[in-house]
Design an enzyme around this catalytic site. Sequence first.
Site, short mmCIF file in Angstrom:
data_model
loop_
_atom_site.label_atom_id
_atom_site.label_comp_id
_atom_site.label_asym_id
_atom_site.label_seq_id
_atom_site.Cartn_x
_atom_site.Cartn_y
_atom_site.Cartn_z
N TYR A 56 -45.79 -32.77 77.20
CA TYR A 56 -44.61 -32.18 76.57
C TYR A 56 -43.87 -31.27 77.54
CZ TYR A 56 -41.94 -28.90 73.68
OH TYR A 56 -40.95 -28.11 73.17
N HIS A 84 -30.28 -23.75 76.76
CA HIS A 84 -29.97 -23.72 75.33
C HIS A 84 -30.59 -22.52 74.62
CE1 HIS A 84 -34.05 -25.38 74.99
NE2 HIS A 84 -34.00 -25.14 73.70
N ARG A 280 -56.61 17.83 50.57
CA ARG A 280 -57.93 17.47 50.06
C ARG A 280 -58.28 16.00 50.35
NH1 ARG A 280 -59.11 16.77 44.02
NH2 ARG A 280 -57.08 17.77 43.82
N ASN A 408 -35.50 -25.43 63.31
CA ASN A 408 -35.70 -26.42 64.36
C ASN A 408 -35.98 -27.81 63.77
OD1 ASN A 408 -37.92 -27.21 66.98
ND2 ASN A 408 -35.79 -26.72 67.32
N GLN A 412 -40.50 -26.47 63.36
CA GLN A 412 -41.11 -25.17 63.08
C GLN A 412 -40.94 -24.91 61.58
OE1 GLN A 412 -39.69 -22.10 65.76
NE2 GLN A 412 -39.58 -23.52 67.46
#
Length: 496
Positions: A56, A84, A280, A408, A412
């Site tokens: 990739y 981009h 306290r 995307n 995603q």
Amino acid sequence: MSAVEGTIDLSAPLRSADLRRAAAPVSVVVDASVRDRVERGRDFLRDVREEERPVYGATTGFGALVGFAGREEEADQCDNTLAHLGAGQGPDLADDVSRAAILVRTWSLAQGASGVSAHVVDGLAAMFTTTFVPAIPRYGSVGASGDLIPLAYAAQALRGRGQAYLDGSRMPAAEALRDAGLTPLALDGRDALALVNGTSLTTAATALALDSVRSSHRALQALTCLLVDLLGCDPGFLHPRLLGAYGHPGAVDVADGMRKTLAGTLPAGTRPLQEPYSIRCSPQLLGAAEDALRYVDGVVAADLSSVSDNPLFFPDDDLVVHGGNFFGQPAAFAADVLAMVTAQLGNLAERQLDLLVDPARNGGLPPMLAAGPGRQHGMQGVQLATTAFVAEIRRAAVPASTQSLPTNLHNQDVVPFGTQAALRAYDMAELLRLLCGSLAVGLRQAAHVGARRPTASGCAALLDTLVEAIPAVDPDRALDADVRRAAELLTATPPG
């Protein structure tokens, strides 16, 4: 340009202290072992590509466009990666955050699993000997495929494109590189993708925020003790049998530390049998914060030793693995926890100051701790400001890690929003420091207008330090600088 101080060794584990040191010029060492593993990873990538195995980003498009071919030339594929992503907006990140993010990225690449060129690691290391800082816009990352947009701005600046800072001045990046004596980075597609495809900004901002909140947490323990001693409260709420029965480790440890600070204190005998919760219940509150911070400690330590990239290359196993190590969910959760801790610590500091300025609860000290009420106003302005700080912290404390939005082209389809969580925690941590400084100025003023001299040596020493640094408010004056000075005094030295 500032002198280089100290070294950071990329062959050693990365620590939060290294991130803090990287804000100033420092030597980042690339030794033979680091160079060897980086070169082995690069050689393996070359072999994989010659075998035409799929990788990739080496020859493909990016993100949702992975099914399309990328550009044929290596240099063009770099531009294809970065151009981009120039879509960020907003103010530039703080210098310490930007440089810390690049250090985290450098360490990750130096592990040799990203297939980058050795000269990339060398170039990144060289940057740290200078005051060069890429101009990185705050907004644009969802932290799902790493901090793509912010890290792309960093990569472009290191190539001599976009904007950067040198010695604090903003200028074209090419000019800043030249004046710093740095060579613009030459990148191919794999180098460029490896620079952006990780959670380095999220990790760096979370780590810096954690250090700051931890410092404020320690300061609040000490300030609570000083409040107790100045007012003559009975420290029985810290009794070891009481906290032992409670059973929470953080509370047990916090109470133990507070008892040591209060050793030798003598109750005045004029206070109510039971103090307000801001006194306290302070060991329970601060102890719960300690337990939560220990969780964040673990996440940050793991992130700092993480290779957050895709794909990863393992030459010894002849293995290229595509996956999601760039998904910043751990830091997103941790930064959200940090935000919740910050909000409640801020509440405690503000409530303690409110108690201190109220004559109905402060043992008869003048209202607003004014040396001459009406003619003077003492802590009135500072108390108003602390209300604003707490309101801002509360507004910002909404969890980011639950706000997932698909993007995307649904590549995603879940995102952690860790970048937002981390940067928000970083901002909140600064407001908490100011709340600590405000409470400290109030305690110093209480001593001036009639609170008793502390009877515990530890509390007396803290008050003396504050008295030396902060003049009494008599007559009224602007206290903004005093609050900042007190905050710095209390939180200047976080642990390594």
